[in-house]
Design an enzyme around this catalytic site. Structure first.
Site, PDB file in Angstrom:
ATOM      1  N   HIS A  74       1.131  -1.445  -0.118  1.00 49.22           N
ATOM      2  CA  HIS A  74       0.209  -0.207   0.208  1.00 49.22           C
ATOM      3  C   HIS A  74       1.106   0.938  -0.147  1.00 49.22           C
ATOM      4  O   HIS A  74       0.393   2.372   0.226  1.00 49.22           O
ATOM      5  CB  HIS A  74      -0.637   0.320   1.154  1.00 49.22           C
ATOM      6  CG  HIS A  74      -2.052   0.773   1.452  1.00 49.22           C
ATOM      7  ND1 HIS A  74      -2.448   1.810   2.414  1.00 49.22           N
ATOM      8  CD2 HIS A  74      -3.333   1.535   0.237  1.00 49.22           C
ATOM      9  CE1 HIS A  74      -3.307   2.469   2.052  1.00 49.22           C
ATOM     10  NE2 HIS A  74      -3.943   2.192   0.688  1.00 49.22           N
ATOM     11  N   LYS A 114       3.544   4.349  -1.141  1.00 46.69           N
ATOM     12  CA  LYS A 114       3.089   5.433  -2.205  1.00 46.69           C
ATOM     13  C   LYS A 114       4.362   6.062  -2.457  1.00 46.69           C
ATOM     14  O   LYS A 114       4.246   7.545  -2.189  1.00 46.69           O
ATOM     15  CB  LYS A 114       1.851   6.570  -2.118  1.00 46.69           C
ATOM     16  CG  LYS A 114       0.505   5.802  -2.203  1.00 46.69           C
ATOM     17  CD  LYS A 114       0.034   5.359  -0.695  1.00 46.69           C
ATOM     18  CE  LYS A 114      -1.416   5.282  -0.678  1.00 46.69           C
ATOM     19  NZ  LYS A 114      -1.702   4.361  -1.340  1.00 46.69           N
ATOM     20  N   ASP A 162      17.792   9.733  -5.838  1.00 50.32           N
ATOM     21  CA  ASP A 162      18.927  10.504  -5.878  1.00 50.32           C
ATOM     22  C   ASP A 162      19.781   9.639  -4.499  1.00 50.32           C
ATOM     23  O   ASP A 162      20.318  10.627  -3.876  1.00 50.32           O
ATOM     24  CB  ASP A 162      19.214  11.687  -6.266  1.00 50.32           C
ATOM     25  CG  ASP A 162      19.595  11.818  -7.858  1.00 50.32           C
ATOM     26  OD1 ASP A 162      19.608  11.413  -8.168  1.00 50.32           O
ATOM     27  OD2 ASP A 162      19.600  12.749  -7.939  1.00 50.32           O
TER      28      ASP A 162
END
Length: 402
Positions: free
Chosen positions: A338, A340, A345
């Site tokens: 779940h 996000k 870098d």
């Protein structure tokens, strides 16, 4: 003389016992936090993480911060069946709820976790003002009897109503109220991908941030007030981040709220600026512009790789990314991955409730933090590796490359 030798012998025995006790705690892990869980040393914001070799980046069975600074702590769920009830990140939040003196403000898309719901109900009964915004159409507010501690179906909304919690149903007329926010006494903020639900706590991969910086708390408080007091949701929203860019203890932080702040444009810009690497773990990833930006950076020589939640992955960005030879996998959690999250870098972390979709950008109430700190990035990269280890290559049958 015999008594002196006897006292010397006892002293020697005592010294040996002390040494053995120390060796036990250091080598065998006898030390901890008092409940049998090894203590994880916090990482200080901005610190040289290469030198901080004592930090354990693994997620412990019992919830604990894998990163800590003066203003930020980060937690990850540990979905490792069987469900580790009473050992989840909810314990961290409930402890803070139990200390609340004046106010608790909550938004959650799913809301059925007994430990949390019972804690806010108890707070309301002792006189704390508790306000909750939830999605009444989602159906995620009732917990099955086999998952409830009482063995009976747990109805979170009824429990809160009975305790006098003030509730607002978002109505879902203008997009999803998808924020996951807890603000306690206008001092402590919890945000991230974690809904206050059984599945999100014990079965799904999630991250949760605990924040005490007052500028960020004020940003989230203004958004909560728009939802709860003004009842402006989704496409009717008018409030974005009051302070979208700030420095906190030397760390640059960006904060955005959709749909007001044009979040996807910001994320595409950040990805376009990648010079060395991009890692992502995403529940829903369908935005074409974000995928195109990652493909462009990959073609330019940037090391790009990621994991997408298995359900419906083939219908989104997985296909164009895989067809462009970007190393992308589908997750191996039998429940739900779940997160996000994007890490750029090894130093910039993007996280929050914002899925990488057009609806999240243009219709839903969602939020994003961008944190410029290698120490924070190190923790999210460790989580990426943990997810990636059990991820799978996409099914070739799902890939139709033109």
């Amino acid at each position: 003389m015999a008594k002196r030798r006897s006292r010397q012998s006892l002293s020697l025995v005592g010294a040996i016992v002390v040494i053995l006790f120390i060796l036990y705690n250091v080598i065998l892990g006898g030390g901890g936090n008092g409940n049998g869980t090894p203590t994880v040393p916090p990482v200080v914001a901005g610190a040289d993480t290469q030198a901080n070799t004592s930090v354990d980046t693994a997620v412990p069975a019992t919830a604990g911060a894998t990163y800590g600074s003066t203003w930020l702590k980060i937690y990850f769920t540990n979905p490792n069946p069987p469900d580790q009830v009473n050992q989840g990140i909810d314990q961290i939040v409930v402890a803070e709820v139990n200390q609340a003196q004046k106010t608790i403000d909550v938004t959650s898309f799913d809301l059925n976790l007994p430990s949390f719901v019972n804690a806010v109900a108890a707070a309301a009964r002792r006189g704390v003002q508790v306000r909750v915004v939830y999605d009444g159409e989602n159906g995620g507010q009732t917990l099955d009897a086999n998952q409830s501690p009482t063995g009976k179906e747990f109805d979170a909304v009824s429990v809160m109503k009975d305790a006098g919690v003030q509730l607002v149903n978002d109505g879902r007329s203008n997009g999803l109220m998808h924020d996951k926010i807890i603000i306690i006494d206008s001092k402590t903020l919890f945000m991230g991908s974690w809904n206050m639900s059984y599945n999100d706590t014990f079965r799904n991969n999630n991250n949760l941030l605990e924040i005490t910086d007052q500028t960020l708390v004020a940003n989230y408080q203004a958004k909560f007030d728009e939802l709860f007091i003004d009842k402006r949701f989704g496409t009717h929203a008018e409030i974005g981040a009051q302070t979208p860019e700030m420095m906190i203890d030397g760390t640059k932080v960006l904060n955005y709220f959709s749909p007001v702040d044009n979040v996807m444009d910001k994320l595409v810009g950040l990805v376009n600026g990648a010079q060395k690497s991009i890692r992502f773990i995403a529940f829903t990833y369908t935005d074409k512009d974000l995928a195109a930006a990652m493909i462009d950076r990959y073609k330019a020589g940037v090391d790009v790789a990621g994991v997408i939640e298995n359900r419906g992955a083939s219908q989104g960005a997985l296909v164009p990314l895989a067809c462009a030879k970007v190393p992308v996998k589908v997750d191996g959690n039998k429940y739900t991955m779940h997160h996000k999250v994007i890490v750029i870098d090894d130093s910039i972390v993007i996280t929050g409730s914002f899925n990488f979709t057009k609806s999240a950008d243009t219709a839903n109430d969602d939020n994003v933090l961008v944190i410029y700190d290698p120490a924070v990035a190190k923790q999210y990269l460790a989580e990426y590796e943990r997810v990636n280890r059990i991820a799978k290559d996409p099914d070739p049958a799902d890939l139709t490359c033109s």
